[in-house]
Enzyme design. Sequence first.
Site, PDB file in Angstrom:
ATOM      1  N   LEU A  13       1.580  28.075  15.174  1.00  0.00           N
ATOM      2  CA  LEU A  13       1.483  27.993  16.634  1.00  0.00           C
ATOM      3  C   LEU A  13       2.866  27.966  17.279  1.00  0.00           C
ATOM      4  O   LEU A  13       3.862  27.661  16.616  1.00  0.00           O
ATOM      5  CB  LEU A  13       0.702  26.726  17.020  1.00  0.00           C
ATOM      6  CG  LEU A  13      -0.766  26.671  16.587  1.00  0.00           C
ATOM      7  CD1 LEU A  13      -1.372  25.309  16.953  1.00  0.00           C
ATOM      8  CD2 LEU A  13      -1.572  27.794  17.229  1.00  0.00           C
ATOM      9  N   SER A  14       2.900  28.254  18.558  1.00  0.00           N
ATOM     10  CA  SER A  14       4.151  28.197  19.319  1.00  0.00           C
ATOM     11  C   SER A  14       4.741  26.788  19.214  1.00  0.00           C
ATOM     12  O   SER A  14       4.029  25.800  19.388  1.00  0.00           O
ATOM     13  CB  SER A  14       3.867  28.542  20.777  1.00  0.00           C
ATOM     14  OG  SER A  14       5.039  28.415  21.537  1.00  0.00           O
ATOM     15  N   GLY A  15       6.007  26.719  18.903  1.00  0.00           N
ATOM     16  CA  GLY A  15       6.688  25.425  18.811  1.00  0.00           C
ATOM     17  C   GLY A  15       6.537  24.719  17.481  1.00  0.00           C
ATOM     18  O   GLY A  15       7.033  23.608  17.289  1.00  0.00           O
ATOM     19  N   ALA A  16       5.861  25.361  16.525  1.00  0.00           N
ATOM     20  CA  ALA A  16       5.607  24.692  15.233  1.00  0.00           C
ATOM     21  C   ALA A  16       6.845  24.691  14.330  1.00  0.00           C
ATOM     22  O   ALA A  16       6.872  23.979  13.321  1.00  0.00           O
ATOM     23  CB  ALA A  16       4.429  25.355  14.520  1.00  0.00           C
ATOM     24  N   GLY A  17       7.849  25.501  14.665  1.00  0.00           N
ATOM     25  CA  GLY A  17       9.092  25.453  13.889  1.00  0.00           C
ATOM     26  C   GLY A  17       9.454  26.732  13.156  1.00  0.00           C
ATOM     27  O   GLY A  17      10.371  26.735  12.325  1.00  0.00           O
ATOM     28  N   LYS A  18       8.790  27.813  13.479  1.00  0.00           N
ATOM     29  CA  LYS A  18       9.056  29.076  12.774  1.00  0.00           C
ATOM     30  C   LYS A  18      10.504  29.529  12.963  1.00  0.00           C
ATOM     31  O   LYS A  18      11.196  29.839  11.995  1.00  0.00           O
ATOM     32  CB  LYS A  18       8.101  30.178  13.292  1.00  0.00           C
ATOM     33  CG  LYS A  18       6.627  29.817  13.164  1.00  0.00           C
ATOM     34  CD  LYS A  18       5.723  30.906  13.712  1.00  0.00           C
ATOM     35  CE  LYS A  18       5.819  31.144  15.202  1.00  0.00           C
ATOM     36  NZ  LYS A  18       5.423  30.014  16.073  1.00  0.00           N
ATOM     37  N   THR A  19      10.947  29.568  14.201  1.00  0.00           N
ATOM     38  CA  THR A  19      12.312  30.031  14.499  1.00  0.00           C
ATOM     39  C   THR A  19      13.351  29.053  13.949  1.00  0.00           C
ATOM     40  O   THR A  19      14.362  29.472  13.366  1.00  0.00           O
ATOM     41  CB  THR A  19      12.489  30.174  16.034  1.00  0.00           C
ATOM     42  OG1 THR A  19      11.521  31.119  16.498  1.00  0.00           O
ATOM     43  CG2 THR A  19      13.872  30.669  16.390  1.00  0.00           C
ATOM     44  N   SER A  86       1.599  35.436  14.799  1.00  0.00           N
ATOM     45  CA  SER A  86       0.689  36.254  13.962  1.00  0.00           C
ATOM     46  C   SER A  86      -0.624  35.530  13.678  1.00  0.00           C
ATOM     47  O   SER A  86      -0.886  35.117  12.557  1.00  0.00           O
ATOM     48  CB  SER A  86       1.384  36.697  12.667  1.00  0.00           C
ATOM     49  OG  SER A  86       2.134  35.672  12.048  1.00  0.00           O
TER      50      SER A  86
END
Length: 177
Positions: A13-19, A86
């Site tokens: 989800l957005s903000g979950a730490g992917k970047t 995704s």
Amino acid sequence: MQHKGFTLWFTGLSGAGKTTIGNMIMERLQNAGAKVEILDGDVVRTNLSVGLGFSKEDRDTNVRRIGFVSELLARNGVICIVAAISPYKAIRDEIREKHENFVEVFASCELDALIERDVKGLYKMALEGRIENFTGVSDPYEPPTDPEIMFRSDKETPEGSAEMVWNRLVELELISP
Ligand code: ADP
């Protein structure tokens, strides 16, 4: 360092730490002299996928484009890090099938923690109905059922999660520092 070409695909989800974790891994790989690129969903949407929206069809097109580029890079010996929500499992699996080396990383975090954290202020807007089709609030997210790697950004420090991802890549014999 020795390494294979592979795609390190962060989903969540957005903000979950992917970047955050993707960038930490990228920096560590660059410092070790690896050939590495990052395709970040937020950046891709301003160039490669400019004009696409957030319908299921447009999301699928966006993710397929990212998958296409990442496979080209990985096939040529580059480590390609992808950070993209995704949300649909079938599309991620389709991209996996096209890869020789594909590592799926599930950036996991409870929705409550994401709403509390709200790094980009988007959850507040989504909950107020000011953004439509927002993943996790008003649009589906299908978590991976069997990811190679998973971290919990609501329970771990970024350094701890990044270390775990790194160690797993060594274990999988994709990198040998
Ligand atoms: P995404 O790319 O998934 O939208 P970001 O990386 O932009 O998410 O934001 C994640 C936020 O969560 C950052 O502010 C980061 O500092 C914080 N965070 C806290 N713990 C972790 C962790 N273990 N892994 C990744 N991010 C974490």
